[in-house]
Structures are given as structure tokens and as C-alpha cells.
Design an enzyme around this catalytic site. Sequence first.
Site, PDB file in Angstrom:
ATOM      1  N   LEU A  33      -5.162  32.158  13.981  1.00  0.00           N
ATOM      2  CA  LEU A  33      -5.630  30.831  13.572  1.00  0.00           C
ATOM      3  C   LEU A  33      -4.828  30.262  12.398  1.00  0.00           C
ATOM      4  O   LEU A  33      -4.509  30.969  11.453  1.00  0.00           O
ATOM      5  CB  LEU A  33      -7.109  30.890  13.177  1.00  0.00           C
ATOM      6  CG  LEU A  33      -8.101  31.399  14.229  1.00  0.00           C
ATOM      7  CD1 LEU A  33      -9.528  31.280  13.704  1.00  0.00           C
ATOM      8  CD2 LEU A  33      -7.962  30.661  15.549  1.00  0.00           C
ATOM      9  N   HIS A  37      -6.227  24.955  13.971  1.00  0.00           N
ATOM     10  CA  HIS A  37      -7.441  25.509  14.598  1.00  0.00           C
ATOM     11  C   HIS A  37      -8.666  25.241  13.708  1.00  0.00           C
ATOM     12  O   HIS A  37      -9.740  24.909  14.200  1.00  0.00           O
ATOM     13  CB  HIS A  37      -7.339  27.031  14.757  1.00  0.00           C
ATOM     14  CG  HIS A  37      -6.316  27.501  15.738  1.00  0.00           C
ATOM     15  ND1 HIS A  37      -5.175  28.157  15.366  1.00  0.00           N
ATOM     16  CD2 HIS A  37      -6.295  27.427  17.091  1.00  0.00           C
ATOM     17  CE1 HIS A  37      -4.477  28.471  16.440  1.00  0.00           C
ATOM     18  NE2 HIS A  37      -5.121  28.038  17.500  1.00  0.00           N
ATOM     19  N   VAL A 176      -2.214  18.762  13.037  1.00  0.00           N
ATOM     20  CA  VAL A 176      -2.089  19.137  11.617  1.00  0.00           C
ATOM     21  C   VAL A 176      -0.676  19.688  11.450  1.00  0.00           C
ATOM     22  O   VAL A 176      -0.209  20.479  12.279  1.00  0.00           O
ATOM     23  CB  VAL A 176      -3.140  20.207  11.242  1.00  0.00           C
ATOM     24  CG1 VAL A 176      -2.968  20.653   9.792  1.00  0.00           C
ATOM     25  CG2 VAL A 176      -4.555  19.658  11.461  1.00  0.00           C
ATOM     26  N   SER A 186       0.597  28.626  16.340  1.00  0.00           N
ATOM     27  CA  SER A 186       0.620  30.077  16.099  1.00  0.00           C
ATOM     28  C   SER A 186       2.018  30.630  16.340  1.00  0.00           C
ATOM     29  O   SER A 186       2.425  31.612  15.740  1.00  0.00           O
ATOM     30  CB  SER A 186      -0.362  30.777  17.042  1.00  0.00           C
ATOM     31  OG  SER A 186      -1.622  30.196  16.931  1.00  0.00           O
TER      32      SER A 186
END
Length: 222
Positions: A33, A37, A176, A186
Amino acid sequence: MQVIRQLVEIRAKVASLQAEGKRIALVPTMGYLHDGHLSLLREARGRADILIMSLFVNPTQFAPGEDLDLYPRDEEGDLAKAKSCGVDIVFCPDATELYPDNFQTSISLKKLAAPMCGESRPIHFAGVATVVTKLFNLCQPQVAVFGQKDAQQLAILKQLVIDLNFDIEIIGCPIVREEDGLAMSSRNVRLSPSERKQARSLLEAFSAPTRDSTAASETRKP
Ligand code: PAF
């Protein structure tokens, strides 16, 4: 926060939550994460009584030779982050239970899955649509939250709930970005410095004024 690994257990938990009339939000993830997330989890937290996050690196959305084995994993860190965002249940199914030996069903979308990423990853979106369908069936959410970063995936999942008559609201949350502008992912930890530079140049290209917009602003000048 409860961690559930077995299908029989998530089914029983969801059934008891439904009996209590609880509204369930689901945020499907493959873990490792990052702040992107976490923004999905915070958005989902405000939309339901119970927040379920699934944590599952889904093998069926990786073609042979892709990075399934190298996909970054950090379950302990993910559980701590999920807890800090108010997640009630983390659902971590086992691949052998989700895809038993005789598993043979695939959900594929004819038009939306073919172009763009689908050209270089022809089985990817069928894997995504199949696992998300299974997660919807197991977790029975009223709302599910995904990132706009994966714009094609988001469009596919919005179509999937229409096509398969799921009564689930699909919410897309804004991208983001890292400090240098790269969209958080990730997989960013797997980029070499030069790959990272290349990835950033895409953002620069998309953000650059087009010749048309420059010409339009030139003509607007007094
Ligand atoms: O976006 C992802 O992380 C994955 O594609 C998803 C939706 C969790 C399905 O495995």
C-alpha cells in the site's frame, strides 16, 4: 481490525453484517500500500458502516513472464496501514482456494478490454474482471472504490457492474502523485532511475501545452 483468509469465514462474516443491516464498502488491492491506496480507503471509510479491504496479488491478471513473482509484497506493513485508515476487515484469500484446480470461468469485456493496455496485455483485464467479480460475490459491498490511475480498469469495472447487474456503486478516486509528479504505484519501487525518468517524461508530455492551445493563447494576447 479482523484479518480473514478463508472463503467460508468471509461469507459467514458478510452474512452476519447483512443481517445487522450494515452497509459495506470494498477496496480491492494487491497490497504494498502507498498513499494512493490510503486515499481510496479514506474515501470508502466515509461511505459505509463496514470497510473491507481485500489484499490479494491476483495471479490471473499476470501473463506468463510478467512480474507476478516479483510483485512487491509487505503484508505486515499493509495491515498496519489498513488499520490506520479504519479498515474493519482485511480479506486475504489464498490463491489455491480462490482458484481451485478445476477453475474455468473468465469474465471478459469485448470492447473496453481490447485497446490501450489490452493490446500489450491481452489477458490482463479478464483476470481483473474475474477476480473483482469473485470479490464482489464474496464481500457483497454496496460501494467499491478504485483509483483513476488505472483509468481503463475503472471504465471496465463500471461496465461490468452494469452488464452483470451488480447493485454496487463504483467510485473512482483522483490520482495521488509522488513529489516528482509520478503517479503513485506499488510497482514504482521496481523502476530503475532511467525508467523512472522515462515514466515522468510521459507526464511532462501530457502536461505540455499543445500547439493548438499555444496558438489559441497567442491569438488571445492583446
Ligand atoms: O488495481 C488493482 O490493484 C488490481 O487490478 C485489483 C483491482 C485489486 C484486482 O486485482
